[in-house]
Design an enzyme around this catalytic site. Structure first.
Site, PDB file in Angstrom:
ATOM      1  N   HIS A   1       0.800  -1.572   0.676  1.00 37.59           N
ATOM      2  CA  HIS A   1      -0.083  -0.300  -0.024  1.00 37.59           C
ATOM      3  C   HIS A   1       0.916   1.520   0.218  1.00 37.59           C
ATOM      4  CE1 HIS A   1      -2.603  -2.937   1.961  1.00 37.59           C
ATOM      5  NE2 HIS A   1      -3.654  -2.592   1.024  1.00 37.59           N
TER       6      HIS A   1
ATOM      7  N   VAL B   1       4.834  -6.115  -4.571  1.00 42.44           N
ATOM      8  CA  VAL B   1       5.964  -5.600  -3.664  1.00 42.44           C
ATOM      9  C   VAL B   1       5.654  -7.015  -2.617  1.00 42.44           C
ATOM     10  CG1 VAL B   1       7.236  -4.734  -1.322  1.00 42.44           C
ATOM     11  CG2 VAL B   1       5.961  -3.118  -3.251  1.00 42.44           C
TER      12      VAL B   1
END
Lengths: 287, 287
Positions: free
Chosen positions: B37, B176
């Site tokens: 995020h 990620v």
């Protein structure tokens, strides 16, 4: 007045105007303009810096047996009329420009669409919500103008804007009528001379139903009186004639304060719609 | 950084910022932020004047037997992390604030939603489209940021924006990963120590499938190799493992240039997803 047919042109105008901090009023139409549309444009002109009128006969709101192909079109005449009403920009895209791709995402109108016009036109309001969503995103209006003539459409579009938080306001403009009371409509040109003479009985019947309901509070009685009037005065057949709560479009109960009295009638092959919105104290938005 | 919970507060900020001619980047999240995020927020910070992050666990995208109630929430921690990533405004509304009314209008994701995660989560992407439409209208972003982790979600939201002409750009940010290759996810906290040790085999399997496909051009063979690896290295069960065209999400054919290799695996009770997007010439957006 500018006439654009490409989305890129429209977006470039919108971007410039919004960059100047100006407000935009959108008048979505299917063209073949009559006084009703011009009243919307004039209302938009009063309240906004820029008035955009879309002229687009939207295929996705027509059923397979409806009049998409034969729906009247006259862009040159529309341009003159729109200009006279103060429209700044006409957006008149092709079907290909509006629907170049289809990834399969659809918008479904709910219970509000299963009655009145929706009952006999399955999918119609889905198509309306689709094109209206696209036009709202393209023109980015502060206010969008709809005629009360299509009362169910207004109720459903207002629900879309409310439940999906569109950053704009829906403005409803009263029905414009001929001198004899017939609601103006692009489809009135389909009427023969005799049918045209019968057609004012539709609005007369609505007025009878309203008065009967206000004095008796009896829905069935009110609708019966109106039906009798239409049967006697026209050769038409009634598609629907209903008294509902507004804007929820639910059955009337003791708590109902605002009412929609709406009808659709086939006069010959031409389907005409009309309505009255009124409160317990009398007609409100359609005086 | 400002934290707002009411729509009226958010709209007032948006109106002011847009009035100043500034750009807005929106990062929609369900909170319990992780590095993924924050990468979205940092990308938004680079490209926009104002970064709005929404934190809203959206009930309409959870199935009746899914983890809406137990989905992890920690707003205080989220605030600290969001601030560190350069977020200017957190919008953290209640369910009542987001869904005060329901007139019955729904958005249906189409064929793109019937495969991959959509196959086992009926209605999930409809809920995503609903909340994303509302957030786009509320925050009026110039750009909205999504993680490639949810590749199917990105493909469907991109289709929504394209087919309904939303005036904004979707930006996709690469996955990620932890040092051992496991894709970061809020749900990783559910994993036991042993499950956590098995979990990197998911990404290993995707890499094996990709290499096998690039050398053999044999979809079945590639998926078999990956399945074998996951069976050997984990106690999990595969929900799906597919190689599709991207972003259409259709079966691969000879003309396919961009590929999505995607999987969902239950490790114990925890459902983990991962994917690789690559072109014929190699991995593209997830290097």
């Amino acid at each position: 007045m500018e006439v654009v047919t490409k989305i890129a042109q429209l977006k470039s105008i919108v971007e410039r105007v919004k960059g100047e901090g100006k407000t935009i009023g959108l008048v979505p139409t299917m063209g073949y303009l009559h006084e009703g549309h011009l009243t919307l444009a004039k209302a938009a002109r009063v309240e906004n810096d820029l008035v955009i009128m879309s002229i687009f006969v939207n295929p996705t709101q027509f059923g397979p047996n409806e009049d998409f192909q034969s729906y009247p079109r006259d862009l040159e005449r529309d341009k003159r009329l729109a200009k006279s009403a103060g429209v700044h920009v006409i957006f008149a895209p092709s079907v290909e420009e509006m629907y170049p791709s289809d990834g399969g995402i659809s918008i479904h109108a709910g219970r509000q669409s299963e009655i009145l016009c929706g009952a006999s036109r399955p999918g119609h309001f889905n198509g309306v919500l689709q094109v209206v969503t696209k036009l709202f995103h393209l023109a980015e209006p502060d206010r969008a103008y709809f005629g009360q003539k299509d009362a169910q459409q207004v109720a459903i579009v207002q629900t879309l804007v409310r439940d999906y938080n569109f950053p704009l306001e829906i403005r409803t403009v009263p029905i414009v009528r001929e001198e004899d009371g017939l609601a103006k409509s692009s489809r009135n040109v389909y009427l023969s001379k005799r049918e045209r003479e019968e057609a004012p009985a539709i609005y007369e019947a609505l007025q009878i139903a309203k008065e009967t309901f206000l004095s008796s509070r009896d829905v069935k009685n009110a609708l019966n009186e109106a039906t009798t009037h239409m049967m006697r005065k026209t050769s038409g057949t009634i598609d629907y004639l209903e008294l509902l709560s507004y804007p929820d479009l639910q059955p009337v109960n003791e708590d109902t304060k605002e009412f929609l009295l709406a009808t659709a009638v086939y006069i010959g092959k031409t389907r005409l719609i009309d309505n009255i919105i009124f409160s317990i104290k009398g007609e409100t938005t359609n005086v």
